[in-house]
Design a protein around this motif. Structure first.
Motif, PDB file in Angstrom:
ATOM      1  N   GLN A 115      49.472  32.272  53.437  1.00 59.19           N
ATOM      2  CA  GLN A 115      48.267  31.735  52.818  1.00 59.19           C
ATOM      3  C   GLN A 115      47.525  32.860  52.118  1.00 59.19           C
ATOM      4  N   VAL A 116      46.855  32.523  51.010  1.00 57.03           N
ATOM      5  CA  VAL A 116      46.118  33.505  50.226  1.00 57.03           C
ATOM      6  C   VAL A 116      44.666  33.076  50.123  1.00 57.03           C
ATOM      7  N   GLN A 117      43.777  34.015  50.316  1.00 59.26           N
ATOM      8  CA  GLN A 117      42.354  33.774  50.091  1.00 59.26           C
ATOM      9  C   GLN A 117      41.916  34.573  48.864  1.00 59.26           C
ATOM     10  N   LEU A 118      41.141  33.919  48.004  1.00 60.86           N
ATOM     11  CA  LEU A 118      40.635  34.560  46.799  1.00 60.86           C
ATOM     12  C   LEU A 118      39.117  34.594  46.857  1.00 60.86           C
ATOM     13  N   VAL A 119      38.552  35.768  46.635  1.00 63.45           N
ATOM     14  CA  VAL A 119      37.099  35.919  46.647  1.00 63.45           C
ATOM     15  C   VAL A 119      36.655  36.458  45.299  1.00 63.45           C
ATOM     16  N   GLU A 120      35.834  35.666  44.608  1.00 63.15           N
ATOM     17  CA  GLU A 120      35.351  36.037  43.283  1.00 63.15           C
ATOM     18  C   GLU A 120      33.960  36.651  43.380  1.00 63.15           C
ATOM     19  N   PRO A 152      22.864  35.559  25.391  1.00 62.17           N
ATOM     20  CA  PRO A 152      23.916  35.477  24.370  1.00 62.17           C
ATOM     21  C   PRO A 152      24.191  36.845  23.761  1.00 62.17           C
ATOM     22  N   GLY A 153      25.477  37.131  23.589  1.00 56.37           N
ATOM     23  CA  GLY A 153      25.889  38.433  23.085  1.00 56.37           C
ATOM     24  C   GLY A 153      26.115  39.469  24.162  1.00 56.37           C
ATOM     25  N   GLY A 154      25.741  39.148  25.376  1.00 54.69           N
ATOM     26  CA  GLY A 154      25.888  40.081  26.479  1.00 54.69           C
ATOM     27  C   GLY A 154      27.279  40.079  27.082  1.00 54.69           C
ATOM     28  N   SER A 155      27.419  40.839  28.181  1.00 57.29           N
ATOM     29  CA  SER A 155      28.714  41.006  28.839  1.00 57.29           C
ATOM     30  C   SER A 155      28.589  40.791  30.334  1.00 57.29           C
ATOM     31  N   LEU A 156      29.671  40.352  30.918  1.00 55.88           N
ATOM     32  CA  LEU A 156      29.817  40.255  32.368  1.00 55.88           C
ATOM     33  C   LEU A 156      31.249  40.607  32.721  1.00 55.88           C
ATOM     34  N   ARG A 157      31.424  41.091  33.936  1.00 52.50           N
ATOM     35  CA  ARG A 157      32.765  41.377  34.443  1.00 52.50           C
ATOM     36  C   ARG A 157      32.956  40.638  35.750  1.00 52.50           C
ATOM     37  N   LEU A 158      33.935  39.742  35.771  1.00 49.84           N
ATOM     38  CA  LEU A 158      34.279  39.016  36.981  1.00 49.84           C
ATOM     39  C   LEU A 158      35.411  39.730  37.707  1.00 49.84           C
ATOM     40  N   SER A 159      35.358  39.668  39.036  1.00 51.39           N
ATOM     41  CA  SER A 159      36.417  40.236  39.872  1.00 51.39           C
ATOM     42  C   SER A 159      36.912  39.170  40.829  1.00 51.39           C
ATOM     43  N   CYS A 160      38.171  39.277  41.197  1.00 48.79           N
ATOM     44  CA  CYS A 160      38.756  38.346  42.163  1.00 48.79           C
ATOM     45  C   CYS A 160      39.768  39.108  42.997  1.00 48.79           C
ATOM     46  N   ALA A 161      39.516  39.178  44.294  1.00 45.91           N
ATOM     47  CA  ALA A 161      40.398  39.906  45.207  1.00 45.91           C
ATOM     48  C   ALA A 161      41.187  38.923  46.058  1.00 45.91           C
ATOM     49  N   ALA A 162      42.480  39.146  46.128  1.00 44.83           N
ATOM     50  CA  ALA A 162      43.365  38.307  46.934  1.00 44.83           C
ATOM     51  C   ALA A 162      43.665  38.992  48.258  1.00 44.83           C
ATOM     52  N   SER A 163      43.649  38.214  49.322  1.00 42.79           N
ATOM     53  CA  SER A 163      43.993  38.735  50.642  1.00 42.79           C
ATOM     54  C   SER A 163      44.726  37.655  51.414  1.00 42.79           C
ATOM     55  N   GLY A 164      45.323  38.067  52.530  1.00 48.40           N
ATOM     56  CA  GLY A 164      46.035  37.107  53.355  1.00 48.40           C
ATOM     57  C   GLY A 164      47.492  37.457  53.495  1.00 48.40           C
ATOM     58  N   SER A 165      48.280  36.459  53.796  1.00 48.97           N
ATOM     59  CA  SER A 165      49.699  36.664  54.058  1.00 48.97           C
ATOM     60  C   SER A 165      50.520  36.095  52.912  1.00 48.97           C
ATOM     61  N   PHE A 166      51.171  36.977  52.184  1.00 44.52           N
ATOM     62  CA  PHE A 166      52.014  36.528  51.082  1.00 44.52           C
ATOM     63  C   PHE A 166      53.085  37.574  50.820  1.00 44.52           C
ATOM     64  N   THR A 167      54.171  37.120  50.228  1.00 39.55           N
ATOM     65  CA  THR A 167      55.272  38.022  49.908  1.00 39.55           C
ATOM     66  C   THR A 167      55.076  38.663  48.543  1.00 39.55           C
ATOM     67  N   ASN A 222      45.407  44.088  44.631  1.00 42.18           N
ATOM     68  CA  ASN A 222      45.581  42.633  44.473  1.00 42.18           C
ATOM     69  C   ASN A 222      44.324  41.996  43.898  1.00 42.18           C
ATOM     70  N   THR A 223      43.799  42.631  42.885  1.00 42.53           N
ATOM     71  CA  THR A 223      42.546  42.201  42.285  1.00 42.53           C
ATOM     72  C   THR A 223      42.744  41.976  40.789  1.00 42.53           C
ATOM     73  N   VAL A 224      42.150  40.902  40.291  1.00 42.54           N
ATOM     74  CA  VAL A 224      42.178  40.608  38.872  1.00 42.54           C
ATOM     75  C   VAL A 224      40.744  40.633  38.346  1.00 42.54           C
ATOM     76  N   TYR A 225      40.596  41.099  37.116  1.00 40.65           N
ATOM     77  CA  TYR A 225      39.292  41.226  36.489  1.00 40.65           C
ATOM     78  C   TYR A 225      39.263  40.423  35.190  1.00 40.65           C
ATOM     79  N   LEU A 226      38.080  39.976  34.838  1.00 45.76           N
ATOM     80  CA  LEU A 226      37.880  39.338  33.543  1.00 45.76           C
ATOM     81  C   LEU A 226      36.651  39.972  32.907  1.00 45.76           C
TER      82      LEU A 226
END
Length: 116
Positions: free
Chosen positions: A1-6, A14-29, A76-80
């Motif tokens: 199972q995988v847990q994702l925390v954003e 308007p015109g500004g910026s943000l950075r999203l993060s998402c970290a995966a944890s748990g048991s996966f291959t 195990n982290t993805v960014y936007l």
């Protein structure tokens, strides 16, 4: 199972910026791909960006040139990275991952509001 925390959502002008993060944890291959979708009330969830193993990326036309997806495999982290934000980018943004063989997990979502 995988847990994702954003994290990283919020209110931006308007015109500004943000950075999203998402970290995966748990048991996966293996994690084969990670991505971001978004959803507004009354509309279907739509793909924003995707990154696969090896670094290949795919973007929805409405974010090309403004958003950048990246991944830290060691964490195990993805960014936007979202630049030049528009009011129409306002939505709940969901992280998701394709892991092991054909399994999908979703995060709980993070609100992004673009408003003056």
């Amino acid at each position: 199972q995988v847990q994702l925390v954003e994290s990283g959502g919020g209110l931006v002008q308007p015109g500004g910026s943000l950075r999203l993060s998402c970290a995966a944890s748990g048991s996966f291959t293996s994690i084969n791909a990670m991505g971001w979708h978004r959803q507004t009330p009354g509309k279907q969830r739509e793909l924003v960006a995707l990154i696969i193993n090896g670094g290949g990326t795919h973007y929805a036309d409405f974010v090309k040139g403004r958003f950048t997806i990246s991944r830290d495999n060691a964490k195990n982290t993805v960014y936007l990275q979202m630049n030049s934000l528009k009011p129409e980018d306002t939505a709940v943004y969901y992280c998701n991952t394709l892991f092991n063989i054909g399994r999908v997990a979703w995060g709980q979502g993070t609100q992004v509001t673009v408003s003056s």
